[in-house]
Every structure is written in structure tokens, then in C-alpha cells.
Design an enzyme around this catalytic site. Structure first.
Site, short mmCIF file in Angstrom:
data_model
loop_
_atom_site.label_atom_id
_atom_site.label_comp_id
_atom_site.label_asym_id
_atom_site.label_seq_id
_atom_site.Cartn_x
_atom_site.Cartn_y
_atom_site.Cartn_z
N LYS A 89 22.78 41.76 32.55
CA LYS A 89 22.19 42.77 33.43
C LYS A 89 20.92 43.37 32.81
CE LYS A 89 26.60 44.05 35.58
NZ LYS A 89 27.62 45.08 35.72
N SER B 203 30.85 47.78 39.58
CA SER B 203 29.79 48.30 38.72
C SER B 203 28.60 48.88 39.48
CB SER B 203 29.29 47.19 37.77
OG SER B 203 28.74 46.12 38.50
#
Length: 769
Positions: A719, A676
Site C-alpha cells: 500500500k 481497511s
């Protein structure tokens, strides 16, 4: 003295040695031997008897006979039925075989008379007394002779005669007896007798010891038998159920009360009948009784009544847990289906989330809400299939598996059964427990689950199965396929504050004895504890930290006599020390080659800055910061994307020949992995190569392909929470994660500009100044 005896009728003896001065019966069966006896009777009744070396030879030659025999006188002859002649003979003297002169019609031989050799009279007298003493002891110990025989031996004064008489009475083999016959030195012969008597004494002692042990063992067995008979009679007198048949009747009553199907009833009845016929002393009796106790103790038809009032169940779930709306809704859906159909929906819930978010306590609340019994079995590190299916009854200490044990402990066949840490199952040479779990969890199979110990199918279809895991990818595929995954995500700081206020602080204040001392933890104190002393997805460490504060306040009350201790934001460090987590100051200015990335860890989301720089070189790409294999591959994919699009990006096309690029993710000691960070690393490298600055108020996450497409990622909520706490304004997320935005907390949606991006071109256009 030495005299020759010529032409003496001779009888070969099998298995016998005759000594001088000995009167003994001989049974003669061979025709030649009978004729020799008859010839001796017709003359002077003198006969020679020689022992055969090998008993199996019917017609021995001189070589088959011992070298020394005995001259005897026949005192009496008697014919017995069957052609056997019995003669009573008396030994006269030893003979050395010179020659066998004839074998037909009977044996005739020439011999030399042999006399015993006497040397030292004192030594012989000493030996005589020693032999008589030893013989007396042996006779008393072994009980092998009569008292008259012992008295006769004790009266003998001739050492040679004593040796011969004792030699005949000793239970020794023919070879040893022949050796004693052949020994002419009387002292030597007596010495051999003493040695034999010593050995026989040892053997006799050992035999007596063995006999004593055997007798004691038999006496113990008889004693036990009599005691058991007495116990049985006492039980009969008292009317107790001590008899196996009466015990069996009790077991049959228990079986009848269970109302089982005919097949299962007959199988258990058969085992009860076996038990009633089995002697109580047999070890298998205990094993069978243990088995019957387990089988009859299972709740074959016992069900607890479900609480199907949706509102009441909802209130219980709300009271026990803050947030977790998705999970609560799923439980209420299950109860609604149960209410309408009267049956289980057949699904297995799998609560997946980081440690400390309340997965296990949530399962407890579900059981309370449904009014069902609750069982928990931890599967972490379970390697043996027998933990699930149980052991065969043939093994010593065999037990059913955890599933059957849990059901028996619950007492109902429809509890809420929690299988904790299902992602930490292991397998080895003892089998694969995850494979055994398939039958337990599959709604199509678990109505006839067979435990190795019970061996009778048990219905698990009424059980409400709940499993928990930290990471869904670690759950074996076939198991995962049978479960409904419910993500229990990390808590926001606001949720942690509410949980601390409602549950954790009151619980620890009461637990540490502070309830009566007006102790209170303000919101500002709890916020500081959450942000500066704990960094986790759940609230486990938060609870421990609150407990730490409460313990110190309890110490102040007891030791320092403080009536109502107060904790403020300023004094918090007195209780917990310096803050553990101090947020790094965010870069306020746009910089070249510096991008805020976002990462997910087991304790929640973090902001992961990414730095890139260039220098003269040969096109070498360095990736540092303790990066995993997947993250290194993301960096190589970014490099390939940049080289392919160099002209469009305004970068010299031969930069990979003249420049080295170094990409670094700080906190190099912390391992990092995952795809990611792809767009983050690409943007940092493009910024460094084009010398264009990247917006400082921006963070991003997303995987990149070689064609520049941005692919979706996991852990979006965590996140974005990290980005919000870090103070950025806008976050780039992959277009594929746009569907997750509605489920995000309102605080995240209101505090951040969330921009979905589909390609790297969009990222570059919006991020580079």
C-alpha cells in the site's frame, strides 16, 4: 385294420419307448413285470409294453400309462444276478390301451391293434429320401452311431419302419418319442423326424464349435507351457537369470546391500520369498515384482552431504536472487543450526506471497546452496488423499503417493522437497489430502510415515520441507500450525529494475539469440516497461514483456537486416503498443468528500479514491463501487460512528433524517472488499457532512470500530509503495502497524511521511482543513 388283443400280459416301462420292427433288450426288475414276462413265456411269448407317464410311480394304474404302447414278441429271456430279468424282444405293432383288467399277480390288459396310415406314395418317397439324407448328415456330424447302423437305415425302404428306427436312434426325450409312437400318419411322422434332425444338426454344429474353441484354448495353454519350458531351458543353457528363484536371489542381494533394520529386512524378505514361490503366469506375480522394485529402489539410508559453509551458501543465494533478505537470513540460520547440532531444526518453511515474486525459484536456490537434491510437487487442485499416501496394492495400476515417488526420484532421503501451492489443496468424497499431509510435515510423526502402497514406515525427518502459498489464510489451520511463515512481499520499482537488469533482460537476450548483436535495454526503457506496461507484485509479466521486445528485435535482425536494433523510451510503443497502465493525474487541490484510500490486491497495492456526497432525503446510506460484504459493513460502522459523535463533529444531530449519503469507490466494475477502507470512508462522509475539505496530499488505510479506534491492517508495504508512486506526501497508518515500519524499504521511509494514528479523532484533526 383294427384287431383286439384280449388278456395280454403287460409290462409298464420306465424311461423307454419300444417301436414296431425294433429288436431291443429290456431289463425287468419289478416283481409284477417279471411275472408278466414269465406268463408270456408260458403261452405264446406275446407281451404288451406301455411307457409310464411318471417314472417315479411303482404301481401305475391305467391313468398313469401312455395311451399307446407296443405289442412285442419275446425272443430270448435271461436271468441276471440281483433278481433282474433281461429279455430280448421284437416290436410287432402299435397298441391302443383299452383297459388294464388285472394288476395282480401281474398286469393284464385289453388292447386294440393300430396300423400306420399311408396316403400319397410320392410324398412318402420324398420324405423317405429326405429323412435318410438328413440322418446320414447328422450321423456324420454328431458321430453318434456306427457305420453299420447308418448302412442299415439307408437300406430301409418302408417309410413307417424308417421313421420308427430313426426315432429310436435320435437323442430326444421320452415325451417326444411317445409322440412319434402315437402318430399313425406316416407322412406326419416323417415330417416330425425331419424337424428333429434339423434341430439336432444345429445343436451338433454348436457343440462342435464350442468343442473347437475349448480345444484351441487348451492347445494354446499347452503351447504356452511348452514355450515357457523351452525358454527356461534356453535360459539355463545361457546361464541367464530367468528362474524365479534366481531372480529372488538377485533381489535378496539388493536387500542386503540396503542395510535395513531387522524388522523392515524381514518384512521385505518375506515378500521376496512369496515372489519366488509364485507361478510366473499369475497376474499377482507382476504386481508383487513391481512392489519389490519400488521398495528396493527407495533410498532407505542414502544421504547427500550438506554444504555447511555459510559464506558459500550466502554467495549462491545472493547470485540467484536480488533482495529477499529475510528469507535468505532464515536459510542461513537453518544451515548454522545444522552445522552446530548435526541435525535438522525440524521446522517447515512456508513462503507466502503474491504470484511471480520468486517463491518456487527461491526453493531451487536453497537446494543448490545446501548441496541437496531438489524435488517439486504441485498440490494445486489435488483432491484425492491417495495422491499423498498412495493406493493399496490390491488396486489395478496402484502406485505410491507423490512423497514416496519424489524421494525415489531424488535418490536420497534428505532432499529439499517443495510442496507448491499448498493453499490450493481441495477435498472431496475421496478424502482430505491436507489431513494426509499432517503426518508428512509434522516433525514428531514423519520419521515413521506410512504409504498405503509401500506399507513399511519410511523416515521423512531428514527432508527439508518448503511449502509455498499465495494467501496464508487459505492454508488449513492444522497445517499452518506446523509451518513457519515467511512473507515474500511485492517488489518495489527499484527492486524490479535491478531484477530486470541482472536476471531477466540477460536471460531473454540469450534465449532469443541476441547475445552476439550488442542488444541492450537501458534503465529508462526498463523503468517505462515496469511503470506503464506491467502492474504486478512479482516480475513474471515483466519477464514476458521483455521477451516480447526481444522477439521483435530478433525479427528486425532476420527480416529487416538491422545489425544492432535499439529500443528507446520514444520507440518503446513501436514494440509494445500504447501503454497499458496510465497513472491517473492526482487531485492537486483539497476537495470536500474526496479521500485517497489505499488497498491491497493480488498484484500489489493500489490507491483507491473514495468519494462521498450528501443530498436531501430520509437518511438513506448508499454504498456503491462493487463493494464486498466486509467493506459495506465498514461503511455502516462509519455511519454509526458519525451519528454517535455528530454533536462533537459539528453536524446537525438529525442529519440522518433529512439527508441521504452516497459513498462511491471508482472503477465500479472491479470488486473490492476488506475492512481497511474504514477510516477512508468515515473521513469522506464527515467531510461531506461538515463541508470541510480534505488534504489532497494525503492517503490512508485502517479499519475503524464503532468507538472510533483505528485497527491494524495487512499488506502495508504494498500500500505504501502505491502511495509513493501516486505522489502523496503523507500516509496515515494504524498505530498497530507501527512495528512494521522498520522492515519497509528505505525508498518508502524516505519518500513518505508515515503517521501512525490510534483514533478517528486524530485522523479528522490532521486531515480536515
Amino acid at each position: 385294420m383294427s384287431l383286439l388283443e384280449i388278456g395280454i400280459p403287460t409290462v409298464p416301462l420306465r424311461g423307454m419307448v419300444v417301436y414296431p420292427n425294433l429288436v431291443i433288450h429290456l431289463d425287468i426288475g419289478r416283481e409284477a413285470s417279471i411275472k408278466a414276462v414269465e406268463a408270456a413265456m408260458n403261452e405264446d411269448r406275446i407281451l404288451a409294453v406301455i411307457t409310464q407317464k411318471d417314472d417315479s410311480i411303482d404301481a401305475p394304474t391305467v391313468h398313469d400309462l401312455a395311451p399307446v404302447g407296443t405289442l412285442v414278441k419275446i425272443k430270448q429271456m435271461l436271468r441276471l444276478p440281483g433278481g433282474i430279468v433281461r429279455v430280448l424282444v421284437e416290436g410287432i405293432t402299435r397298441l391302443r390301451v383299452m383297459n388294464i383288467t388285472s394288476r395282480e399277480p401281474h398286469y393284464v390288459g385289453d388292447y386294440e391293434r393300430l396300423g400306420s396310415v399311408f396316403e400319397d406314395d410320392v410324398e412318402l418317397e420324398a420324405y423317405r429320401r429326405l429323412v435318410q439324407s438328413k440322418f446320414n448328415d447328422w450321423a456324420a456330424e454328431a458321430r453318434a452311431t456306427t457305420e453299420e447302423t447308418v448302412e442299415r437305415i439307408m437300406d430301409i425302404r418302408d417309410p413307417s419302419e424308417l421313421a420308427d428306427q430313426v426315432a429310436f436312434l435320435l437323442p430326444i426325450d421320452i415325451q417326444k418319442k411317445q409322440e412319434l409312437l402315437e402318430e399313425l400318419l406316416v407322412a406326419r411322422r416323417l415330417n416330425m423326424i425331419v424337424g428333429i434332425l434339423n434341430m439336432e444338426m444345429q445343436i451338433s454344429d454348436l457343440e462342435n464349435s464350442i468343442n473347437d474353441k475349448v480345444r484351441q484354448s487348451m492347445e494354446k495353454a499347452q503351447k504356452e507351457y511348452f514355450l515357457r519350458e523351452k525358454i527356461r531351458v534356453i535360459h539355463d543353457e545361457l546361464g541367464d537369470k530367468g528362474d524365479p528363484e534366481e531372480e529372488a536371489e538377485e533381489l535378496r542381494k539388493q536387500l542386503k546391500a540396503l542395510n535395513l533394520s531387522e524388522d523392515i529386512h524381514n518384512r521385505i524378505e518375506k515378500e521376496i520369498s512369496r515372489y519366488s514361490r509364485m507361478p510366473q503366469m499369475m497376474p499377482e506375480s507382476t504386481i508383487l515384482r513391481n512392489y519389490l522394485d519400488w521398495v528396493l529402489g527407495l533410498p532407505w539410508n542414502t544421504l547427500s552431504e550438506d554444504r555447511l559453509d555459510i559464506n558459500e551458501a550466502k554467495d549462491i543465494l545472493e547470485a540467484d536472487h536480488y533482495g529477499l533478505e529475510k528469507v535468505k537470513k532464515r536459510i542461513l540460520e537453518f544451515l548454522a543450526v545444522r552445522k552446530l547440532t548435526g541435525k535438522n531444526s525440524g521446522s517447515i518453511l512456508c513462503l507466502v506471497g503474491p504470484p511471480g515474486v520468486g517463491k518456487t525459484s527461491l526453493a531451487t536456490s536453497i537446494a543448490k546452496a545446501m548441496n541437496r537434491k531438489f524435488i517439486r510437487a504441485s498440490l494445486g487442485g489435488v483432491r484425492d488423499e491417495a495422491e499423498i499416501r498412495g493406493h493399496r496394492r490390491t488396486y489395478i495400476g496402484a502406485l505410491p503417493g507423490r512423497m514416496i515417488q519424489g524421494i525415489k526420484n531424488a535418490g536420497t532421503k534428505n532432499p529439499v522437497f517443495l510442496l507448491d501451492e499448498i493453499d490450493k489443496l481441495a477435498s472431496d468424497y475421496k478424502g482430505d489430502p491436507s489431513s494426509a499431509l499432517l503426518e508428512v510435515l509434522d516433525p514428531e510423526q514423519n520419521s515413521t510415515f506410512s504409504d498405503h502402497f509401500i506399507e513399511i514406515p519410511f523416515d521423512f525427518s531428514e527432508v527439508f520441507w518448503i511449502t509455498t502459498a499465495n494467501v496464508a489464510s487459505n492454508i488449513p489451520g492444522p497445517l499452518l500450525d506446523r509451518m513457519e511463515i515467511i512473507e515474500v512481499s511485492s517488489y518495489t520499482e527499484e527492486e524490479k529494475l535491478e531484477i530486470a537488469k541482472r536476471y531477466l533482460a540477460p536471460k531473454q537476450i540469450e534465449k532469443n539469440g541476441l547475445k552476439d548483436y550488442k542488444v541492450k535495454l537501458s534503465d529508462s526503457v526498463l523503468k517505462k516497461v515496469i511503470s506503464e506496461y506491467t502492474r504486478e507484485a512479482g516480475v513474471r509479466r515483466l519477464e514476458k514483456t521483455i521477451a516480447n521486445i526481444c522477439r521483435k528485435m530478433a525479427y528486425q535482425i532476420v527480416e529487416e537486416s538491422v545489425e544492432a536494433p535499439k529500443v528507446t523510451v520514444k520507440t518503446l510503443s513501436d514494440y509494445l503498443g500504447s501503454p497499458i497502465f496510465v497513472e491517473e493525474e492526482r487531485e492537486k487541490k483539497a476537495q470536500v468528500g474526496y479521500v485517497n484510500g489505499l488497498a491491497w490486491t493480488s498484484v500489489g497495492g493500489v490507491v483507491l479514491p473514495c468519494e462521498a456526497t450528501t443530498m436531501s432525503g430520509t437518511g438513506k446510506l448508499s454504498l456503491t463501487g462493487s463493494l464486498g460484504k466486509v467493506m459495506q459493513e465498514s461503511g455502516q460502522a462509519a455511519m454509526s460512528y458519525i451519528r454517535h459523535n455528530a454533536k462533537k463533529l459539528g453536524i446537525q444531530e438529525d442529519f440522518y433524517k433529512t439527508l441521504d449519503i452516497h459513498v462511491h469507490l471508482p472503477e465500479g466494475a472491479t470488486p473490492k472488499d476488506g475492512p481497511s477502507a474504514g477510516i477512508t470512508m468515515t473521513l469522506a462522509m464527515v467531510s461531506a457532512l461538515t463541508d470541510r475539505k480534505v488534504r489532497a496530499d494525503l492517503a490512508m488505510t485502517g479499519e475503524i470500530t464503532l468507538r472510533g479506534r483505528v485497527l491494524p491492517i495487512g499488506g502495508l508495504k504494498e500500500k505504501l509503495l502505491a502511495a509513493l508512486a501516486y505522489g502523496v506526501k503523507e500516509v496515515f497508518i494504524p498505530k498497530g502497524n507501527e512495528k512494521d515500519i522498520p522492515e519497509l524499504p528505505d525508498s518508502v521511509k524516505e519518500g513518505l511521511i508515515i503517521t501512525p494514528v490510534k483514533t478517528m479523532d486524530e485522523v479528522l484533526a490532521k486531515a480536515l482543513l
